[in-house]
Design a protein around this motif. Sequence first.
Motif, PDB file in Angstrom:
ATOM      1  N   HIS A  69       0.715  -1.065  -0.283  1.00  0.00           N
ATOM      2  CA  HIS A  69       0.075  -0.606   0.077  1.00  0.00           C
ATOM      3  C   HIS A  69       0.628   1.623  -0.073  1.00  0.00           C
ATOM      4  O   HIS A  69       0.965   2.613  -0.616  1.00  0.00           O
ATOM      5  CB  HIS A  69      -0.909   0.175   1.112  1.00  0.00           C
ATOM      6  N   GLU A  70       2.234   0.923   0.323  1.00  0.00           N
ATOM      7  CA  GLU A  70       3.541   2.548   0.823  1.00  0.00           C
ATOM      8  C   GLU A  70       3.283   2.370  -0.640  1.00  0.00           C
ATOM      9  O   GLU A  70       3.649   3.896  -1.116  1.00  0.00           O
ATOM     10  CB  GLU A  70       4.530   2.142   1.087  1.00  0.00           C
ATOM     11  N   ILE A  73      -0.195   4.012  -3.028  1.00  0.00           N
ATOM     12  CA  ILE A  73      -0.074   5.738  -1.535  1.00  0.00           C
ATOM     13  C   ILE A  73       0.938   6.596  -2.974  1.00  0.00           C
ATOM     14  O   ILE A  73       0.560   7.367  -3.700  1.00  0.00           O
ATOM     15  CB  ILE A  73      -0.042   5.545  -0.788  1.00  0.00           C
ATOM     16  N   LYS A  77      -0.027   9.590  -5.100  1.00  0.00           N
ATOM     17  CA  LYS A  77       0.716  11.217  -4.555  1.00  0.00           C
ATOM     18  C   LYS A  77       1.399  11.806  -5.847  1.00  0.00           C
ATOM     19  O   LYS A  77       1.626  12.626  -6.738  1.00  0.00           O
ATOM     20  CB  LYS A  77       1.703  11.248  -3.651  1.00  0.00           C
TER      21      LYS A  77
ATOM     22  N   PHE B   4      -1.062  15.866   1.195  1.00  0.00           N
ATOM     23  CA  PHE B   4      -1.104  14.425   1.610  1.00  0.00           C
ATOM     24  C   PHE B   4      -1.562  14.198   3.409  1.00  0.00           C
ATOM     25  O   PHE B   4      -1.199  13.292   3.129  1.00  0.00           O
ATOM     26  CB  PHE B   4      -0.196  14.237   1.008  1.00  0.00           C
ATOM     27  N   MET B   7      -3.533  11.252   3.587  1.00  0.00           N
ATOM     28  CA  MET B   7      -3.189  10.378   3.207  1.00  0.00           C
ATOM     29  C   MET B   7      -2.385   9.526   3.606  1.00  0.00           C
ATOM     30  O   MET B   7      -1.982   8.461   3.903  1.00  0.00           O
ATOM     31  CB  MET B   7      -2.280  10.088   1.813  1.00  0.00           C
ATOM     32  N   ASN B   8      -1.536  10.512   4.703  1.00  0.00           N
ATOM     33  CA  ASN B   8      -0.370  10.165   5.337  1.00  0.00           C
ATOM     34  C   ASN B   8      -1.605   9.238   6.418  1.00  0.00           C
ATOM     35  O   ASN B   8      -0.629   8.076   7.004  1.00  0.00           O
ATOM     36  CB  ASN B   8       0.540  10.995   5.908  1.00  0.00           C
ATOM     37  N   ALA B  11      -2.480   5.998   5.800  1.00  0.00           N
ATOM     38  CA  ALA B  11      -1.584   4.712   5.208  1.00  0.00           C
ATOM     39  C   ALA B  11      -0.846   4.328   6.170  1.00  0.00           C
ATOM     40  O   ALA B  11      -0.550   3.076   6.620  1.00  0.00           O
ATOM     41  CB  ALA B  11       0.451   6.180   4.117  1.00  0.00           C
ATOM     42  N   LEU B 136      -8.679   6.205   1.561  1.00  0.00           N
ATOM     43  CA  LEU B 136      -7.777   7.084   0.438  1.00  0.00           C
ATOM     44  C   LEU B 136      -8.012   7.630  -0.627  1.00  0.00           C
ATOM     45  O   LEU B 136      -8.061   8.708  -0.955  1.00  0.00           O
ATOM     46  CB  LEU B 136      -6.709   6.271   0.786  1.00  0.00           C
ATOM     47  N   LYS B 140      -8.208  11.604  -2.600  1.00  0.00           N
ATOM     48  CA  LYS B 140      -7.433  11.356  -3.771  1.00  0.00           C
ATOM     49  C   LYS B 140      -9.109  11.373  -4.742  1.00  0.00           C
ATOM     50  O   LYS B 140      -8.719  12.486  -5.122  1.00  0.00           O
ATOM     51  CB  LYS B 140      -7.091   9.961  -4.705  1.00  0.00           C
TER      52      LYS B 140
END
Lengths: 104, 151
Positions: A69-70, A73, A77, B4, B7-8, B11, B136, B140
């Motif tokens: 998933h990293e 992602i 980005k 982000f 998103m972080n 994650a 997520l 986005k």
Amino acid sequence: MAINPVSLSVANTQIIEETNKLSANVTPFEAQQSFANTLKDAIASVNNQQVQSDAMTNKLINGEDVDLHEVMITAQKASVTLNATMEVRNKAIEAYQEIMRMTI
Amino acid sequence: MSIFTSMNTTASALTAQRLRMDVISSNIANVDTTRAKQVNGEWEPYRRKSVTMTEDNGQFSSFLNQAMGKKENAGNGVKVTKINDDTQTPFKLVYNPTHPDANEDGYVEMPNVDLLTEMVDLVSATRSYEANITVLNASKSMLTKALEIGK
């Protein structure tokens, strides 16, 4: 109800003052340099995202310890930042073409 | 990059749920393990493991900004601080005299892993992962929608 009349003279002098202020403080060369640097920095950070995404993908393929998933992602980005860059570019080109279309 | 942030955060949750999944898979894999570690020369069966999650409070700068009233702290996600052994639940005793680890009465100590509980945890971890992926994707799509401003 009081509606302020539109006063052209005031607006005009204001604009002229503002322009004078700008031209007094910054030379065209300096303005160009500062814009160029800002643009360069922005594009460098976009490129950085792409490089990071590339590195993560390579790590995943080489079987290093990264989460799937990293990787996804980071790729997303990079995609979002690139899209934002494209929008800015489109706007800039649009403005340029608008000026070029001007009949003199 | 501050756009982000969500998103972080997501994650970090995904990473935490992955780790939880790893722990659950270890529990299920070791459901019959009678020799996990040696204590005073005696073999002890596998102990069930579970994770402890804590809120990730993030960097000093976010605290500073909050204290100065500049920016609210939206949080920085979650992190797993500890994988702990379950010492509360006793080992299950199963009568099996032919087992090499059986005691004098023929009983074998089996791990304190309950398959049903593990399956429920498994579903829970999967669902949490899915929920975070939904967050997520929403985040986005907000960003991509923002890029459509002025089109």
